[in-house]
Design a protein around this motif. Structure first.
Motif, mmCIF file in Angstrom:
data_model
loop_
_atom_site.group_PDB
_atom_site.id
_atom_site.type_symbol
_atom_site.label_atom_id
_atom_site.label_comp_id
_atom_site.label_asym_id
_atom_site.label_seq_id
_atom_site.Cartn_x
_atom_site.Cartn_y
_atom_site.Cartn_z
ATOM 1 N N LEU A 240 0.864 -1.069 -0.280
ATOM 2 C CA LEU A 240 -0.106 0.071 0.073
ATOM 3 C C LEU A 240 0.863 1.276 -0.033
ATOM 4 N N ARG A 241 2.037 1.311 0.727
ATOM 5 C CA ARG A 241 2.868 2.514 0.969
ATOM 6 C C ARG A 241 3.390 2.678 -0.365
ATOM 7 N N LEU A 242 4.253 1.843 -1.040
ATOM 8 C CA LEU A 242 4.778 1.779 -2.211
ATOM 9 C C LEU A 242 3.854 2.296 -3.500
ATOM 10 N N SER A 243 2.358 1.733 -3.001
ATOM 11 C CA SER A 243 1.535 2.278 -4.484
ATOM 12 C C SER A 243 0.968 3.723 -3.984
ATOM 13 N N GLY A 244 1.467 4.424 -2.767
ATOM 14 C CA GLY A 244 0.974 5.755 -2.717
ATOM 15 C C GLY A 244 -0.135 5.705 -1.934
ATOM 16 N N GLU A 245 -0.612 4.621 -1.279
ATOM 17 C CA GLU A 245 -1.931 4.979 -0.366
ATOM 18 C C GLU A 245 -1.577 4.859 1.201
ATOM 19 N N TYR A 246 -1.055 6.119 1.232
ATOM 20 C CA TYR A 246 -0.217 6.135 2.715
ATOM 21 C C TYR A 246 -1.286 5.863 3.799
ATOM 22 N N GLN A 247 -2.277 6.708 3.731
ATOM 23 C CA GLN A 247 -3.177 6.367 4.854
ATOM 24 C C GLN A 247 -3.686 5.144 5.175
ATOM 25 N N ALA A 248 -4.085 4.398 4.131
ATOM 26 C CA ALA A 248 -4.597 3.026 3.920
ATOM 27 C C ALA A 248 -3.357 2.233 4.819
ATOM 28 N N ALA A 249 -2.076 2.446 4.349
ATOM 29 C CA ALA A 249 -0.938 1.590 4.927
ATOM 30 C C ALA A 249 -0.998 1.994 6.383
ATOM 31 N N ALA A 250 -1.014 3.118 6.843
ATOM 32 C CA ALA A 250 -1.027 3.562 8.121
ATOM 33 C C ALA A 250 -1.959 2.732 9.161
ATOM 34 N N ASP A 251 -3.308 2.800 8.388
ATOM 35 C CA ASP A 251 -4.396 2.117 9.046
ATOM 36 C C ASP A 251 -4.077 0.675 9.357
ATOM 37 N N LEU A 252 -3.530 0.186 8.370
ATOM 38 C CA LEU A 252 -3.505 -1.399 8.415
ATOM 39 C C LEU A 252 -2.047 -1.542 9.314
ATOM 40 N N ASP A 253 -0.850 -0.671 9.049
ATOM 41 C CA ASP A 253 0.032 -1.075 10.280
ATOM 42 C C ASP A 253 -0.237 -0.603 11.566
ATOM 43 N N GLU A 254 -1.254 0.427 11.757
ATOM 44 C CA GLU A 254 -1.662 0.462 13.342
ATOM 45 C C GLU A 254 -2.347 -0.630 14.025
ATOM 46 N N ASN A 255 -3.024 -1.335 12.930
ATOM 47 C CA ASN A 255 -3.869 -2.574 13.298
ATOM 48 C C ASN A 255 -2.775 -3.533 13.778
ATOM 49 N N THR A 256 -2.243 -3.874 12.682
ATOM 50 C CA THR A 256 -0.995 -4.824 12.961
ATOM 51 C C THR A 256 0.024 -4.783 14.164
#
Length: 835
Positions: A534-550
């Protein structure tokens, strides 16, 4: 101050002194002169070369003991294989207390640099024993420095790479002297006859002297037994004369040992298949009940008293060197050669080599990723190579071979891990077939190792083929298949196909979650990988949400200090930074970096990565001076440890070029930016997003140096490639468009700049949000272009309102806010993301 008899401060693996060392006086003097000829300004290696058995190692050892007071560091290196050299230099780094001593890939360059500088010791001597070729050894030798290097080798090719001393057989008086030292008394005529028969070969003379000292046998009787052994050897082959001397002299003693102690006799058979370097005695102790070789040897291996007697008898007959201080046994390599070639029949060879495999495997800790077991694997590795364990038909031995390659990769010797995996894969495919579990295991690891070395195309081919075979064997939903799919995911990132990588990581994540549940460690790892996509694809907020949950789940399942928990924490900080939360990201990165420093040490590789990420976070938050200091230190460390072409080194170099530009050093920024761009082109290709990002960053530097037209060419091409490869709405494409608009404005194309700027602002608001610093940069630049085009009313909405947002988002003191207040155009960097 050291006294005459005090040992050096650092003394490593030097063989015990031979108390019966004989002769070589002039050669020892010559060796000393050649070693010291360069003074203290350069390393001038001196190579001792000659055929096997002439005493090269003995002479080097004697030189050390005679001159030990001249050095503060004396380090002996078994140099038959590069991996042994790396292991020895890694241990030296630890003894010297150098940064990065835990892993091979950081320890070796640290040692070379410390020796070159003469810190912490100026007076040092490195001995590379049994070196095969200059090409394999020279890369490990310090390029200059105040110390000395001594090399022993059978390869005469060293004469072009080092000042050399050629060592031949004994002078006759030296042979006679040695024969007379050991007793019983021998007259000159008998000694002369015996020396003549032995060809004055030091190894053979030493063996004969030991035998006579042990048995008191008359010379005539010894010569009769010797001639019988020679006749037997020549009856089966036509070996070189020096092999005959050693084999015959050794056989006289060896045959007697067979009668006196069959277990000792068989231990020597097995030792012939180990490496010529010291063999740990505990290979023969504590052997499991599952290991069976022969009745006599099995009894000795399970009875300490019988084993001790066997080793004493080996020592008494001079058939091997016993080092009681280090608890090792050692056979000369020439003795091993003649034992295998001249003494053992093929069936016995197979039996004894398999015995070596079993003994080595019995000491496998079976936990190669654990650093506490690395010393054991390091000790076993050269003997495993010599015994060719990959060729064994036993599954436990094959697993031991796989564990060794896992150890090599975990320890940091990535090149050797890949080389070993390639060799094992070729053997396993031929012996077991391409779909055997061991074959597939090695193939999967090889794909990962090749990727780690930057051999991306080879890695991708290996992984695709292995995945096809794995699905045939295990099905789509097996754990092994999912692990291989992760390898494919990594290949897609290396290829620059972030969109396909995102689709695959999402598939892996949902499949894993369905099979194991949300809290299983496998699911959490799949989530971590998907967030990276997600981060490499530029979807930074989605990556943050998933990493926060993980992160929350990993804390609950694994604990806050588990390495994977910490890596998720670090990833979350990067997500937030790219999402525009610069101040929060800096604060969090400071905290994460301190955790890594405290837990893993100042100079451990992962800690240095955190320093690098902290440099980016500080720059984003406006602390350009501190960012430059950190990226300078991190780049120096990465370049020394991993080389200029390593992906992390390249990413750090790109960040450093940006820091140099912000510091005003445009010339240095341009030089490093151009070099980094070329590295990306060479390793990833022209169209990889990371390569294009480096192009965009370099273009900013060129424009600030007054080369706006050149910058425009780069940015136009970059934007075209980004739109094709990652899409118009990827943040990289947005940033490239912002910078291209600045290029257009700089060359006077105001209306095209404004038009591009208008589209970019709208796109940035949708992609990144209205308050993201990149969106604000696009807006402030658009206002300037509208004003330059005479569209004053339109420009007003991009002036005061945007300045207010700058103050709220970045703060009054941020350099970007100050520049915006002064109507200075904003430049947008693309910071490298690690894959």
């Amino acid at each position: 101050m050291r006294h005459h008899d005090d040992p050096p401060a650092v003394w490593g693996s030097v063989p015990p002194r031979n108390l019966n060392f004989t002769g070589r006086r002039e050669l020892l003097e010559q060796l000393g002169e050649r070693l010291t000829r360069g003074g203290t300004t350069a390393v001038l290696p001196a190579a001792l070369h000659g055929m096997g058995g002439v005493g090269k190692t003995q002479m080097a050892t004697e030189y050390i003991y005679r001159h030990s007071q001249d050095y503060d560091v004396i380090w002996w290196i078994e140099a038959a294989r590069p991996t042994q050299i790396r292991a020895s230099l890694t241990e030296l780094a630890r003894r010297l207390g150098l940064p990065g001593a835990a892993e091979s890939n950081t320890a070796v360059p640290a040692v070379r640099e410390a020796l070159r500088l003469g810190r912490p010791f100026r007076r040092w001597l490195l001995v590379f024993d049994a070196a095969e070729s200059p090409e394999e050894v020279l890369p490990f030798i310090p390029t200059s420095g105040p110390g000395e290097v001594l090399i022993t080798s059978c390869n005469p090719g060293w004469t072009g790479a080092a000042t050399s001393v050629e060592l031949g057989v004994f002078e006759r008086d030296e042979s006679i002297e040695l024969l007379g030292k050991r007793g019983p008394d021998i007259n000159v005529d008998d000694a002369n006859r015996l020396a003549e028969k032995l060809g004055d070969l030091p190894l053979a003379v030493e063996q004969a002297a030991t035998w006579r000292a042990m048995t008191g046998m008359p010379v005539a009787e010894y010569l009769r037994l010797f001639d019988e052994s020679v006749a037997e050897i020549l009856d089966t082959s036509a070996p070189p004369a020096y092999e005959v001397s050693v084999a015959a002299a050794w056989n006289v003693s060896f045959d007697e040992l067979k009668t006196r102690n069959p277990a000792a006799h068989q231990i020597l058979h097995i030792c012939a298949f180990f490496s010529p370097e010291p063999i740990p005695r505990d290979l023969f102790t504590g052997v499991s009940r599952g290991v069976s070789i022969s009745p006599e040897l099995d009894a000795a291996l399970r009875d300490p008293i019988k084993l001790a007697k066997a080793i004493r008898d080996i020592n008494r007959y001079g058939l091997a060197k016993i080092d009681h201080a280090n608890n090792t046994i050692q056979l000369h390599r020439l003795v091993q050669l003649v034992l295998r070639k001249r003494v053992m029949a093929p069936q016995l060879q197979a039996q004894m080599r398999h015995a070596a495999h079993q003994l080595l495997t019995s000491l496998d800790p079976n936990d190669p990723e654990s650093a506490r077991h690395w010393p054991r694997y390091r000790e076993l590795l050269p003997h495993a190579y010599a015994a060719d364990i990959v060729d064994c038909g036993n599954d436990r031995v094959r697993q031991f071979a796989i564990n060794l390659m896992r150890y090599l990769f975990a320890w940091g010797d990535h090149e050797e891990a890949a080389r070993f995996a390639e060799y094992a894969l070729e053997k396993f495919e031929r012996q077991l077939g391409p779909t055997d579990p061991h074959t597939l295991d090695v193939a999967q690891r090889l794909g990962l190792y090749l990727w780690g070395l930057g051999r991306y195309e080879e890695a991708a081919r290996t992984n695709q083929l292995t995945l096809h075979r794995r699905i045939q064997v295990s099905g789509e939903d097996s754990e092994e298949t999912r692990t291989l799919q992760t390898n494919i995911l990594i290949d897609l990132r290396a290829k620059g196909d972030f969109a396909q990588g995102l689709r695959l990581s999402e598939e892996i994540y949902h499949k894993t979650k369905r099979l194991f549940g949300e809290d299983d460690p496998e699911t959490l790892q799949a989530a971590y990988q998907h967030a990276l996509s997600l981060r490499l694809s530029g979807e930074y907020q989605a990556a943050a949400d998933l990493d926060e949950n993980t992160l929350r789940r990993r804390i609950e399942v694994l604990g806050p200090d588990h390495p994977t928990t910490l890596s998720t924490n670090a990833a979350l900080v990067v997500d937030r930074r790219e999402a525009g939360e610069y101040m929060r990201a800096r604060i969090d990165q400071e905290r994460v970096t301190e955790i890594y420093r405290t837990r893993f040490g100042e100079d451990q590789a992962d800690t240095v990565v955190m320093w690098f990420l902290l440099s980016v976070a500080r720059r984003k938050d406006g602390d350009h001076r501190s960012a430059l200091e950190l990226s300078t230190a991190a780049l120096s460390r990465f370049a020394a440890a991993y080389g200029a072409d390593h992906p992390t080194t390249t990413a750090c170099a790109l960040a450093h070029s940006i820091d140099l530009r912000h510091s005003g050093d445009l010339a240095a920024a341009k030089a490093i930016g151009e070099k980094t761009l070329e590295t990306y082109r060479r390793s990833l290709g022209e169209q990889h997003p990371h390569t294009i990002a480096a192009t965009v960053d370099l273009a900013i530097t060129l424009r600030l140096r007054g080369q706006a037209a050149d910058a425009r060419v780069l940015d136009e091409r970059a934007l075209e490639l980004l739109r094709i490869n990652v899409g118009r709405n990827h943040p990289y494409a947005v940033i490239a468009a912002i910078n291209l608009a600045s290029d257009l404005a700089a060359v006077g194309d105001v209306e095209p700049a404004a038009a591009l700027g208008q589209d970019t602002v709208e796109r940035a608001e949708r992609v990144l949000g209205p308050n993201h610093p990149t969106t604000l940069a696009a807006a402030i630049n658009l206002g300037l272009d509208l004003r330059a085009a005479g569209r004053t009313d339109e420009a007003k909405s991009y002036s005061a309102p945007i300045l207010d947002k700058y103050r709220k988002v970045l703060g009054e003191a941020h350099p970007a806010t100050i520049a915006a207040v002064k109507d200075t155009r904003a430049d947008c960097d693309i910071d490298p993301l690690l894959m």
